[in-house]
Structures are given as structure tokens and as C-alpha cells.
Scaffold this motif. Structure first.
Motif, PDB file in Angstrom:
ATOM      1  N   THR A 154       0.844  -1.193   0.000  1.00  0.00           N
ATOM      2  CA  THR A 154       0.000   0.000   0.000  1.00  0.00           C
ATOM      3  C   THR A 154       0.877   1.240   0.000  1.00  0.00           C
ATOM      4  O   THR A 154       1.803   1.358   0.802  1.00  0.00           O
ATOM      5  CB  THR A 154      -0.946   0.015   1.212  1.00  0.00           C
ATOM      6  N   VAL A 155       0.570   2.163  -0.904  1.00  0.00           N
ATOM      7  CA  VAL A 155       1.325   3.403  -1.040  1.00  0.00           C
ATOM      8  C   VAL A 155       0.366   4.566  -0.816  1.00  0.00           C
ATOM      9  O   VAL A 155      -0.773   4.533  -1.294  1.00  0.00           O
ATOM     10  CB  VAL A 155       1.965   3.501  -2.447  1.00  0.00           C
ATOM     11  N   TRP A 156       0.819   5.599  -0.088  1.00  0.00           N
ATOM     12  CA  TRP A 156      -0.026   6.776   0.102  1.00  0.00           C
ATOM     13  C   TRP A 156       0.842   8.030   0.231  1.00  0.00           C
ATOM     14  O   TRP A 156       2.033   7.953   0.514  1.00  0.00           O
ATOM     15  CB  TRP A 156      -0.942   6.622   1.310  1.00  0.00           C
ATOM     16  N   VAL A 157       0.198   9.173  -0.032  1.00  0.00           N
ATOM     17  CA  VAL A 157       0.880  10.466  -0.046  1.00  0.00           C
ATOM     18  C   VAL A 157       0.329  11.327   1.078  1.00  0.00           C
ATOM     19  O   VAL A 157      -0.897  11.443   1.237  1.00  0.00           O
ATOM     20  CB  VAL A 157       0.699  11.179  -1.398  1.00  0.00           C
ATOM     21  N   THR A 158       1.222  11.950   1.832  1.00  0.00           N
ATOM     22  CA  THR A 158       0.846  12.892   2.881  1.00  0.00           C
ATOM     23  C   THR A 158       1.313  14.287   2.478  1.00  0.00           C
ATOM     24  O   THR A 158       2.432  14.457   2.007  1.00  0.00           O
ATOM     25  CB  THR A 158       1.499  12.500   4.226  1.00  0.00           C
ATOM     26  N   GLY A 159       0.451  15.275   2.655  1.00  0.00           N
ATOM     27  CA  GLY A 159       0.827  16.659   2.395  1.00  0.00           C
ATOM     28  C   GLY A 159       0.389  17.176   1.047  1.00  0.00           C
ATOM     29  O   GLY A 159       0.465  18.380   0.787  1.00  0.00           O
ATOM     30  N   ALA A 160      -0.064  16.312   0.148  1.00  0.00           N
ATOM     31  CA  ALA A 160      -0.467  16.744  -1.189  1.00  0.00           C
ATOM     32  C   ALA A 160      -1.527  15.796  -1.734  1.00  0.00           C
ATOM     33  O   ALA A 160      -1.499  14.588  -1.463  1.00  0.00           O
ATOM     34  CB  ALA A 160       0.743  16.783  -2.134  1.00  0.00           C
ATOM     35  N   ALA A 161      -2.462  16.355  -2.503  1.00  0.00           N
ATOM     36  CA  ALA A 161      -3.364  15.507  -3.274  1.00  0.00           C
ATOM     37  C   ALA A 161      -2.571  14.868  -4.406  1.00  0.00           C
ATOM     38  O   ALA A 161      -1.612  15.449  -4.914  1.00  0.00           O
ATOM     39  CB  ALA A 161      -4.513  16.341  -3.830  1.00  0.00           C
ATOM     40  N   TYR A 162      -2.959  13.669  -4.787  1.00  0.00           N
ATOM     41  CA  TYR A 162      -2.236  12.987  -5.864  1.00  0.00           C
ATOM     42  C   TYR A 162      -3.211  12.284  -6.790  1.00  0.00           C
ATOM     43  O   TYR A 162      -4.376  12.067  -6.458  1.00  0.00           O
ATOM     44  CB  TYR A 162      -1.229  11.990  -5.292  1.00  0.00           C
ATOM     45  N   GLU A 163      -2.702  11.956  -7.963  1.00  0.00           N
ATOM     46  CA  GLU A 163      -3.455  11.208  -8.953  1.00  0.00           C
ATOM     47  C   GLU A 163      -2.718   9.922  -9.275  1.00  0.00           C
ATOM     48  O   GLU A 163      -1.480   9.891  -9.240  1.00  0.00           O
ATOM     49  CB  GLU A 163      -3.624  12.012 -10.250  1.00  0.00           C
ATOM     50  N   VAL A 164      -3.472   8.887  -9.613  1.00  0.00           N
ATOM     51  CA  VAL A 164      -2.873   7.682 -10.171  1.00  0.00           C
ATOM     52  C   VAL A 164      -2.835   7.882 -11.674  1.00  0.00           C
ATOM     53  O   VAL A 164      -3.851   7.810 -12.360  1.00  0.00           O
ATOM     54  CB  VAL A 164      -3.675   6.419  -9.811  1.00  0.00           C
ATOM     55  N   ARG A 165      -1.640   8.164 -12.200  1.00  0.00           N
ATOM     56  CA  ARG A 165      -1.514   8.504 -13.610  1.00  0.00           C
ATOM     57  C   ARG A 165      -1.472   7.273 -14.503  1.00  0.00           C
ATOM     58  O   ARG A 165      -1.948   7.310 -15.649  1.00  0.00           O
ATOM     59  CB  ARG A 165      -0.226   9.323 -13.819  1.00  0.00           C
ATOM     60  N   ALA A 166      -0.869   6.190 -14.022  1.00  0.00           N
ATOM     61  CA  ALA A 166      -0.722   4.999 -14.863  1.00  0.00           C
ATOM     62  C   ALA A 166      -0.673   3.755 -13.997  1.00  0.00           C
ATOM     63  O   ALA A 166      -0.256   3.803 -12.833  1.00  0.00           O
ATOM     64  CB  ALA A 166       0.544   5.091 -15.725  1.00  0.00           C
ATOM     65  N   VAL A 167      -1.097   2.639 -14.565  1.00  0.00           N
ATOM     66  CA  VAL A 167      -1.013   1.326 -13.927  1.00  0.00           C
ATOM     67  C   VAL A 167      -0.376   0.362 -14.926  1.00  0.00           C
ATOM     68  O   VAL A 167      -0.820   0.269 -16.083  1.00  0.00           O
ATOM     69  CB  VAL A 167      -2.399   0.811 -13.508  1.00  0.00           C
ATOM     70  N   ASP A 168       0.676  -0.303 -14.503  1.00  0.00           N
ATOM     71  CA  ASP A 168       1.356  -1.308 -15.344  1.00  0.00           C
ATOM     72  C   ASP A 168       1.711  -0.770 -16.723  1.00  0.00           C
ATOM     73  O   ASP A 168       1.570  -1.461 -17.749  1.00  0.00           O
ATOM     74  CB  ASP A 168       0.495  -2.569 -15.472  1.00  0.00           C
ATOM     75  N   GLY A 169       2.168   0.492 -16.765  1.00  0.00           N
ATOM     76  CA  GLY A 169       2.647   1.061 -18.016  1.00  0.00           C
ATOM     77  C   GLY A 169       1.592   1.665 -18.896  1.00  0.00           C
ATOM     78  O   GLY A 169       1.907   2.155 -19.984  1.00  0.00           O
ATOM     79  N   THR A 170       0.321   1.676 -18.464  1.00  0.00           N
ATOM     80  CA  THR A 170      -0.753   2.256 -19.267  1.00  0.00           C
ATOM     81  C   THR A 170      -1.347   3.453 -18.541  1.00  0.00           C
ATOM     82  O   THR A 170      -1.801   3.321 -17.393  1.00  0.00           O
ATOM     83  CB  THR A 170      -1.863   1.224 -19.543  1.00  0.00           C
ATOM     84  N   ASP A 171      -1.365   4.623 -19.200  1.00  0.00           N
ATOM     85  CA  ASP A 171      -1.946   5.818 -18.597  1.00  0.00           C
ATOM     86  C   ASP A 171      -3.438   5.629 -18.371  1.00  0.00           C
ATOM     87  O   ASP A 171      -4.146   5.035 -19.208  1.00  0.00           O
ATOM     88  CB  ASP A 171      -1.712   7.038 -19.492  1.00  0.00           C
ATOM     89  N   LEU A 172      -3.933   6.165 -17.240  1.00  0.00           N
ATOM     90  CA  LEU A 172      -5.362   6.149 -16.962  1.00  0.00           C
ATOM     91  C   LEU A 172      -6.016   7.384 -17.571  1.00  0.00           C
ATOM     92  O   LEU A 172      -5.387   8.429 -17.736  1.00  0.00           O
ATOM     93  CB  LEU A 172      -5.603   6.121 -15.450  1.00  0.00           C
ATOM     94  N   ASN A 173      -7.287   7.257 -17.884  1.00  0.00           N
ATOM     95  CA  ASN A 173      -8.038   8.359 -18.478  1.00  0.00           C
ATOM     96  C   ASN A 173      -8.778   9.133 -17.388  1.00  0.00           C
ATOM     97  O   ASN A 173      -9.554   8.570 -16.620  1.00  0.00           O
ATOM     98  CB  ASN A 173      -9.057   7.812 -19.490  1.00  0.00           C
ATOM     99  N   GLY A 174      -8.533  10.441 -17.327  1.00  0.00           N
ATOM    100  CA  GLY A 174      -9.248  11.305 -16.390  1.00  0.00           C
ATOM    101  C   GLY A 174      -9.046  10.962 -14.933  1.00  0.00           C
ATOM    102  O   GLY A 174     -10.020  10.928 -14.166  1.00  0.00           O
ATOM    103  N   PRO A 175      -7.796  10.713 -14.488  1.00  0.00           N
ATOM    104  CA  PRO A 175      -7.606  10.414 -13.067  1.00  0.00           C
ATOM    105  C   PRO A 175      -7.937  11.635 -12.205  1.00  0.00           C
ATOM    106  O   PRO A 175      -7.555  12.758 -12.532  1.00  0.00           O
ATOM    107  CB  PRO A 175      -6.120  10.059 -12.978  1.00  0.00           C
TER     108      PRO A 175
END
Length: 485
Positions: free
Chosen positions: A247-268
Motif C-alpha cells: 500500500t502506497v499513500w501520499v501525505t501533504g499533497a493531493a495525488y493522482e494515479v496517472r498509470a497502472v502497469d505502463g498504461t496511462d489512466l483516463n481522467g484520473p
């Protein structure tokens, strides 16, 4: 002795003998049937059903079919390499290194490049290979001992050549005795950049790995600090090289999941207060902007990365109570894949039972009720649209990895995917869960399909996807040096 007593004794002996044979003969048959023959090759698996055919029926192919040999499925030989690397692997004090380090060096290329890697085995007695995890390489370049090549023995080398035709985050690792060699350090990252990367973005790749019981980030325990000015956009590429999800998480900033397994996500969409689970063998790319107080990224609560400061003040990480669900994260868009009328549908039921695996008694993982090597060979034709129904009733989670293809998640437990198209090469299937996934069979060959908790693969949770016009070139076990798991 009286005749009646003699007859009674003989009867008891006969009954005992019959009872013993009734138990011993099936056990002996099961033991014999579990052995991997000295001449065993993957092609022989394709001619048994074992529940692997479409809807459980037998495959529509012949044992003596002619076709292209796996060894001939290579990249064009005349094109010069755009990226050329030599990776020398060695073993010392139980640890494996690549060019003297673990993790090995990150290979970086631009989309469309032809990558050439010369693997040199300095002293690994078991032999070794390199598998390009998530890269849909030509089959003979896939790096699986006994399936797509022979193991590279000490003093020998092997040259891999493949075009990286899609941007993204990938990695490489051994696929010879992989449950030992990967765990002890034989791996590294492979990143494919777009033709015009944004120079303003801080692009960082991190590899999660546990050596023994010590969790590390890029081979180092604890927290790693990175200098970054406020306002700097970040793309953080997270590679999970371990056997279990992190499990990965970010503290201090909002974040987006940009890609999974080398494929960019649409509208994260930006998220706060949630974590993202990274499948064993899988990758996620996170995007965020460094705030004035800095950002902190935690990985399972044991290692961390700070950028421009630590907004937590160095306090012990608090894991989030909620995870992003990729089934409905992001915006839907076209996939180019019509899975409503597939050419092939298969069942992949994961279980566990007592039995023999290559002559060893134990409680082993099963596929459609069968123990390796008596498992299905999933047969497809080039151009087929293929749907797999994966069901895990084994009691433990399994990160499933299909080589040579990316698959689209259609549904989980009957709930359709409604977010961004969720393309994966590594999918964590929790116990009790079921998934429907689909892909186009567009990369001919003989491909491993297995659990990427690598000890599970060594315990039998492995089978293969084979194209009907392809023939095997290699064999495993027995007198060969090929032992992929």
C-alpha cells in the motif's frame, strides 16, 4: 491349526493385501503422474484438456500441427540498436547483483527505440535469464528458462533485442529459479519515455523490495529525502518487486494515479486520505505537485520518500483507512476491444489440495482442480479476442501475471468496471474474488501465466498460453538446466 482358523487367517491376509493395494496403487499412480519427464516440453501440455478448453471443452487443434518455432520469434536482425546495455550478473554471499548493485541499473529508452541488452552470467551456478516484465517483447526475448530460451550458464551470455513500442514503467528480473534469484536481488527497472518528455516534471523511479526481513526503497531502508522546490510537478514511478501487494499513500499533497502497469489512466481525479495498492510485480505512476511544506510518500509504512520536506515531521506513518478502487477510478473511454463476443473463453480456477508435485507430497496450488504439470494449456489463435474467468478459492491472494500481453479488467465479482479502462499485466486476485479479463491474442508465442508471488509459482501455480501455430523449442526439468521458478 484347524482348517477353519487357517482359512480365516488367509482371508484376513487377503483382505489386508487388497486394502493395501487399494491405497498404494492410486498413490503410486498419482506419484508417477506428477513427475516432470526428462524430455518434458511445453508443447506436450497443449494436448490435454484438464478443464482448460473453451467452456471446458477440448481444444480444436492437432498434436502434430506445424508452425513457427518459439526460438524463431525474434526482433528483426538488421536494425541497429538505439539503446545498448551490458548487464553482468553475479552471486556473492547469497546476494545477486547486476553490474555490481541491487537493484540493478535502470534502463531508460524512448518509445520506438530498439533496446539491446547483453546478459553476462559471471558465476551464477544455477544459470539465469532476464524477463522484461510488462514489455510485450517477441516471444524468444521473453527470458523464461525452458519456455523461451535455455538458461544462461556461468561464463555464457545471451543478447535480448526488442522494440519498446509503448511508454511506461516496467522492470526486469530473472526467470530462472526466480523465487530465489529475484528475492535475493536480481532485478532492476526499465522506463520508456515519450518522445518529448516535459523537462519541468521531476521524474523519479523507486523499487520496493524486501531483502530477507528488511524492507527497502531502491535497496535502502528507512526514509529517503529528495530535494524539490515547491510547485514542482512530480511523476513517481513505483515498482513493486516483492511477492505481496504494497500500500502506497501520499501525505501533504493531493495525488493522482496517472498509470497502472505502463498504461496511462483516463481522467484520473485527485485524491487525499486514500492509499493505492500496488500488486506484486505491478507498477503505478503517481502524479502530484510539491507543496510549500513538502510531500511524503509512504510504502507499506516501512519505507518512505520525502520531497522538499517532510510534512509529517518524521512521525510514524499512519496508513489510510481507505484504498482507491481502480474498478471505478477515472473516466471511461474507448478500449478498441469488443469483449462482448469473444472467440475464446476460459476458466482459470485457483484452488489448493493434497497431492504430488513432481514426486513431492504436499498441499499444492491447483488450476481447475489439477496440480502442475497436469494443468491446462490455454490455446488461442492469432487475432482471437480472449476472455478469462479467474476465480480464487484457494484461501490466499494471488498476483496473477500473464506474459506478453496486457489485459483489460471487465469486472470483479460480477460488478462491471466503470472507470478508466483498467489495463494490467499483474492483477491481485484476493481469496474469494473472481475477475473477468479480456485481451486480443496479438503476440504469437508460448507465454507463461502464473502467480507473481514467486514461491507460489514454484509450488505449482503456473500454466501457459500457447498459440495454435507455434511450436515449442525448449524443455524444462529433468536433465536440462532450465528451472524457471
Amino acid at each position: 491349526m484347524a482348517p477353519s482358523a487357517l482359512r480365516s487367517g488367509r482371508l484376513r491376509l487377503l483382505v489386508a493385501t487388497v486394502a493395501t493395494l487399494a491405497v498404494a496403487v492410486p498413490i503410486a499412480w498419482m506419484w508417477e503422474n506428477s513427475l516432470v519427464p526428462d524430455t518434458y516440453d511445453m508443447a506436450t501440455m497443449g494436448y490435454h484438456d484438464y478443464g482448460g478448453g473453451p467452456h471446458g471443452h477440448r481444444h480444436d487443434h492437432q498434436h502434430d500441427h506445424a508452425g513457427t518455432a518459439v526460438a524463431d520469434l525474434v526482433e528483426e536482425s538488421g536494425r541497429p540498436a538505439d539503446v545498448s546495455v551490458t548487464l553482468t550478473v553475479r552471486r556473492q554471499d547469497g546476494r545477486y547483483t547486476v553490474n555490481g548493485t541491487s537493484p540493478g541499473p535502470t534502463i531508460r529508452a524512448t518509445v520506438g527505440d530498439l533496446v539491446q541488452v547483453r546478459l553476462v552470467n559471471e558465476n551464477i551456478g544455477d544459470g539465469t535469464t532476464l524477463h522484461w516484465h510488462g514489455v510485450d517483447v517477441p516471444n524468444a526475448m521473453d527470458g523464461v528458462a525452458g519456455v523461451t530460451q535455455d538458461a544462461v550458464m556461468p561464463g555464457d551470455d545471451f543478447v535480448y533485442r526488442f522494440v519498446v513500442d509503448r511508454i511506461g514503467t516496467y522492470w526486469y528480473h530473472s526467470h530462472q529459479v526466480s523465487h530465489e534469484q529475484v528475492r535475493n536481488g536480481l532485478f532492476g527497472a526499465l522506463v520508456v519515455d515519450p518522445e518529448d518528455p516535459d523537462p519541468a516534471v521531476l521524474d523519479r523511479t523507486v523499487l520496493l523490495h524486501e531483502y530477507g526481513t528488511r524492507a527497502t526503497l531502491d535497496g535502502r531502508p528507512g526514509t529517503t529525502a529528495v530535494d524539490a522546490l515547491p510547485g514542482r510537478p512530480v511523476r513517481l514511478r513505483v515498482v513493486n518487486t516483492d511477492n505481496v501487494a504494497q500500500t502506497v499513500w501520499v501525505t501533504g499533497a493531493a495525488y493522482e494515479v496517472r498509470a497502472v502497469d505502463g498504461t496511462d489512466l483516463n481522467g484520473p481525479e485527485p485524491v487525499t486520505g486514500k492509499g493505492i495498492e500496488v500488486t506484486a510485480g505491478g507498477r503505478v505512476d503517481l502524479g502530484f505537485v510539491v507543496p510549500p511544506g513538502g510531500a511524503r510518500v509512504d510504502f507499506g509504512g516501512t519505507t518512505a520518500l520525502t520531497l522538499g520536506g517532510d510534512p509529517s515531521g518524521g512521525r510514524e506513518a499512519e496508513p489510510p483507512g481507505e484504498l482507491i478502487d481502480l474498478l471505478d477510478y477515472g473516466e471511461p473511454t474507448g478500449t478498441g476491444l469488443d469483449a462482448g463476443h469473444p472467440d475464446r473463453e476460459f476458466d482459470y480456477r485457483i484452488g489448493r489440495r493434497l497431492g504430488f508435485l513432481d514426486g513431492r507430497p504436499g498441499r499444492w496450488w491447483t488450476i481447475n482442480g489439477h496440480i502442475f504439470p497436469n494443468v491446462p494449456m490455454y490455446m488461442v489463435g492469432e487475432g482471437d479476442v480472449v476472455v478469462f474467468h479467474i476465480d480464487n478459492g484457494s484461501g490466499e491472494p494471488h498476483p496473477m501475471h500473464l506474459h506478453g500481453h496486457h489485459v483489460l479488467v471487465l469486472s470483479r465479482n460480477g460488478e462491471p468496471a466503470t472507470g478508466s479502462p483498467w489495463w494490467v499485466d499483474s492483477l491481485d486476485v484476493a481469496t474469494g474474488d473472481s475477475y473477468d479479463i479480456a485481451f486480443v491474442a496479438d503476440n504469437p508465442g508460448l507465454w507463461m501465466d502464473h502467480c507473481h508471488n514467486l514461491p507460489h509459482a514454484a509450488e505449482g501455480l503456473v500454466t501457459h498460453l500457447m498459440y495454435t501455430d507455434v511450436t515449442s523449442s525448449f524443455s524444462i526439468g529433468g536433465r536440462t538446466d532450465n528451472h524457471p521458478e
